[in-house]
Write a protein that holds these residues in place. Structure first.
Motif, PDB file in Angstrom:
ATOM      1  N   PRO A 105       2.725  15.992  17.807  1.00 50.97           N
ATOM      2  CA  PRO A 105       2.549  17.199  17.116  1.00 50.97           C
ATOM      3  C   PRO A 105       3.500  17.675  15.925  1.00 50.97           C
ATOM      4  N   GLN A 106       4.655  17.008  15.832  1.00 49.90           N
ATOM      5  CA  GLN A 106       5.467  17.197  14.697  1.00 49.90           C
ATOM      6  C   GLN A 106       5.182  16.580  13.631  1.00 49.90           C
ATOM      7  N   LYS A 107       4.474  15.369  13.595  1.00 52.95           N
ATOM      8  CA  LYS A 107       4.077  14.365  12.628  1.00 52.95           C
ATOM      9  C   LYS A 107       2.323  14.313  12.523  1.00 52.95           C
ATOM     10  N   PRO A 108       1.887  15.458  12.003  1.00 47.17           N
ATOM     11  CA  PRO A 108       0.393  15.184  12.041  1.00 47.17           C
ATOM     12  C   PRO A 108      -0.164  14.681  10.899  1.00 47.17           C
ATOM     13  N   TYR A 109       0.428  14.246   9.945  1.00 45.56           N
ATOM     14  CA  TYR A 109       0.016  13.942   8.704  1.00 45.56           C
ATOM     15  C   TYR A 109       0.385  12.391   8.502  1.00 45.56           C
ATOM     16  N   LEU A 110      -0.600  11.188   8.424  1.00 47.71           N
ATOM     17  CA  LEU A 110      -0.400  10.044   7.818  1.00 47.71           C
ATOM     18  C   LEU A 110      -1.716   9.404   7.538  1.00 47.71           C
ATOM     19  N   TYR A 111      -1.516   9.091   6.113  1.00 52.08           N
ATOM     20  CA  TYR A 111      -2.779   8.592   5.533  1.00 52.08           C
ATOM     21  C   TYR A 111      -2.473   7.607   4.354  1.00 52.08           C
ATOM     22  N   LYS A 112      -3.255   6.849   4.104  1.00 54.37           N
ATOM     23  CA  LYS A 112      -3.343   5.683   3.013  1.00 54.37           C
ATOM     24  C   LYS A 112      -3.947   6.647   1.651  1.00 54.37           C
ATOM     25  N   LEU A 113      -3.173   6.549   0.792  1.00 58.23           N
ATOM     26  CA  LEU A 113      -3.530   7.348  -0.634  1.00 58.23           C
ATOM     27  C   LEU A 113      -4.631   6.475  -1.289  1.00 58.23           C
ATOM     28  N   PRO A 114      -5.525   7.484  -1.872  1.00 62.94           N
ATOM     29  CA  PRO A 114      -6.887   6.989  -2.806  1.00 62.94           C
ATOM     30  C   PRO A 114      -6.116   6.511  -4.055  1.00 62.94           C
ATOM     31  N   ASP A 115      -6.844   5.909  -4.944  1.00 62.25           N
ATOM     32  CA  ASP A 115      -6.386   5.149  -6.057  1.00 62.25           C
ATOM     33  C   ASP A 115      -6.398   6.471  -7.083  1.00 62.25           C
ATOM     34  N   PHE A 116      -5.126   6.535  -7.583  1.00 63.16           N
ATOM     35  CA  PHE A 116      -4.988   7.826  -8.491  1.00 63.16           C
ATOM     36  C   PHE A 116      -5.078   7.541  -9.900  1.00 63.16           C
ATOM     37  N   GLY A 117      -5.517   5.943 -10.057  1.00 60.78           N
ATOM     38  CA  GLY A 117      -5.696   5.702 -11.501  1.00 60.78           C
ATOM     39  C   GLY A 117      -4.490   5.616 -12.257  1.00 60.78           C
ATOM     40  N   SER A 152       1.071  -1.251  -0.064  1.00 61.33           N
ATOM     41  CA  SER A 152       0.043  -0.008  -0.197  1.00 61.33           C
ATOM     42  C   SER A 152       0.807   1.199   0.019  1.00 61.33           C
ATOM     43  N   TRP A 153       0.278   2.443  -0.489  1.00 67.08           N
ATOM     44  CA  TRP A 153       1.002   3.442  -0.476  1.00 67.08           C
ATOM     45  C   TRP A 153       0.382   4.351   0.586  1.00 67.08           C
ATOM     46  N   VAL A 154       1.228   5.242   1.090  1.00 67.60           N
ATOM     47  CA  VAL A 154       1.060   6.038   2.128  1.00 67.60           C
ATOM     48  C   VAL A 154       1.834   7.486   2.063  1.00 67.60           C
ATOM     49  N   MET A 155       1.203   8.602   2.510  1.00 63.99           N
ATOM     50  CA  MET A 155       1.789  10.056   2.642  1.00 63.99           C
ATOM     51  C   MET A 155       2.024   9.930   4.058  1.00 63.99           C
ATOM     52  N   GLY A 156       3.335  10.419   4.483  1.00 59.32           N
ATOM     53  CA  GLY A 156       3.429  10.594   5.728  1.00 59.32           C
ATOM     54  C   GLY A 156       4.783  11.723   5.865  1.00 59.32           C
ATOM     55  N   HIS A 157       4.609  12.293   7.102  1.00 59.54           N
ATOM     56  CA  HIS A 157       5.711  13.331   7.495  1.00 59.54           C
ATOM     57  C   HIS A 157       6.712  12.688   7.957  1.00 59.54           C
TER      58      HIS A 157
END
Length: 337
Positions: free
Chosen positions: A105-117, A82-87
């Motif tokens: 608080p230094q790393k507030p972003y982590l999520y799996k990416l939706p399908d970009f086709g 799976s692909w993720v965006m992370g700080h």
């Protein structure tokens, strides 16, 4: 055991960052613990804000977002592949604990990416990521544009500015952009559909605005600060709205005298302007809303994008310095390998 490479910053930046301010080091990552996964960076984001957000202790790890692929996992929510965006910063591999990412608080972003086709996964760091959400939420929520209004964007050929201008056109606005070269201005008008654009290094911006916005400016999306912004504010209409996203014009300035700009209070009071600074983290709970809307606009052909991709992990420092010299058009990235 996995051998990771990472950038550390040796000293506080003085003026423009230098390659000697950075060093690449290696570290052995321990075996994964319960609920952790191993992320391998594919693309690393380079952004002007990174210059300003380092800690006070040096040496320190270089911060920033990346698109990464899960290589190993002890967490069922983040399966292998799976692909993720992370700080995660400027590093090649990271052991990630999602629970830690939620509370740090230094790393507030982590999520799996939706399908970009068929679209490139690198867009998750640009127009379909934090950059895109900065433009989407900053412009729509703070400027609150109305169809037919005149919008000015500074730093208009950068990742955020170029996106803001296109959103403004989608919403029926007249759009004026400022950039640092004639080539960039031509790109804004001929490729992205801006109504006009000016090279701030060679143009009398006050005269340009009077000619190209004769009825005044309603919304200003400010990426640069400094005297450029003072000129725009002086020509705004009553009840104008200003979204303050950045101040790159002063990030490397060491002369206090050059940090001074025109006194603005008179313009702000007389025109009853509303100025508001913001960080995209304010809209973290709406992350997918922005990503999916920008993704849809791309698929509909309403939004164009350009990526300034630097090849190889070792290219990051020089590419980062290039941001402050205006080397890029669009989003600046490093393709790790």
């Amino acid at each position: 055991m996995v051998l990771a490479k990472k950038y550390i910053v040796l000293n506080p930046f003085v003026g423009e960052p230098k390659t000697s301010d950075f060093k690449i080091v290696e570290e052995q990552l321990p075996s994964l613990k319960e609920n952790e996964f191993l992320a391998e960076a594919a693309y690393i984001s380079l952004d002007p804000y990174q210059r300003m957000k380092l800690g006070s202790q040096f040496p320190c790890d270089m911060i920033g977002g990346q698109v990464a692929k899960v290589l190993e996992s002890n967490n069922s929510e983040y399966p292998v592949g799976s692909w993720v965006m992370g700080h995660f910063g400027w590093r090649t591999h990271t052991n990630v604990n999602p629970e830690y990412e939620k509370i740090c608080p230094q790393k507030p972003y982590l999520y799996k990416l939706p399908d970009f086709g068929d679209l490139p996964i690198s867009l998750a760091l640009g127009i379909c990521g934090r950059v895109g959400n900065t433009a989407y939420f900053g412009f729509k929520e703070i400027c609150q544009p109305k169809s037919g209004e005149t919008v000015v964007v500074s730093g208009a050929a950068g990742a955020v500015g170029s996106h803001v201008g296109q959103i403004a056109k989608i919403l029926g606005c007249r759009v004026i952009g400022f950039a640092g070269t004639d080539e960039k201005c031509e790109y804004l008008v001929n490729e992205l559909g801006f109504d006009s654009a000016a090279n701030y290094k060679t143009t009398d911006l006050a005269a340009f605005l009077k000619a190209n916005a004769p009825k005044g400016v309603d919304c200003y999306f400010d990426n640069v600060g400094g005297e450029i912004s003072s000129i725009v504010l002086s020509q705004m209409n009553l009840y104008g709205r200003v979204a303050i996203c950045g101040a790159i014009s002063s990030y490397n300035e060491t002369d206090p005298a050059k940090r001074k700009a025109t006194i603005l209070q008179g313009f702000i009071v007389a025109k009853e302007l509303r100025l508001e600074g913001f960080l995209v983290n304010r809209y973290a709970d709406r992350t997918m809303e922005g990503i999916l809307q920008n993704l849809e606009w791309i698929k509909q052909g309403k939004i164009k994008y350009i990526e300034h991709i630097n090849e190889g992990f070792e290219s990051a420092a020089e590419a980062f310095i290039g941001l402050f010299r205006g080397d890029n058009i669009g989003k600046t990235l490093v393709k790790v390998k």
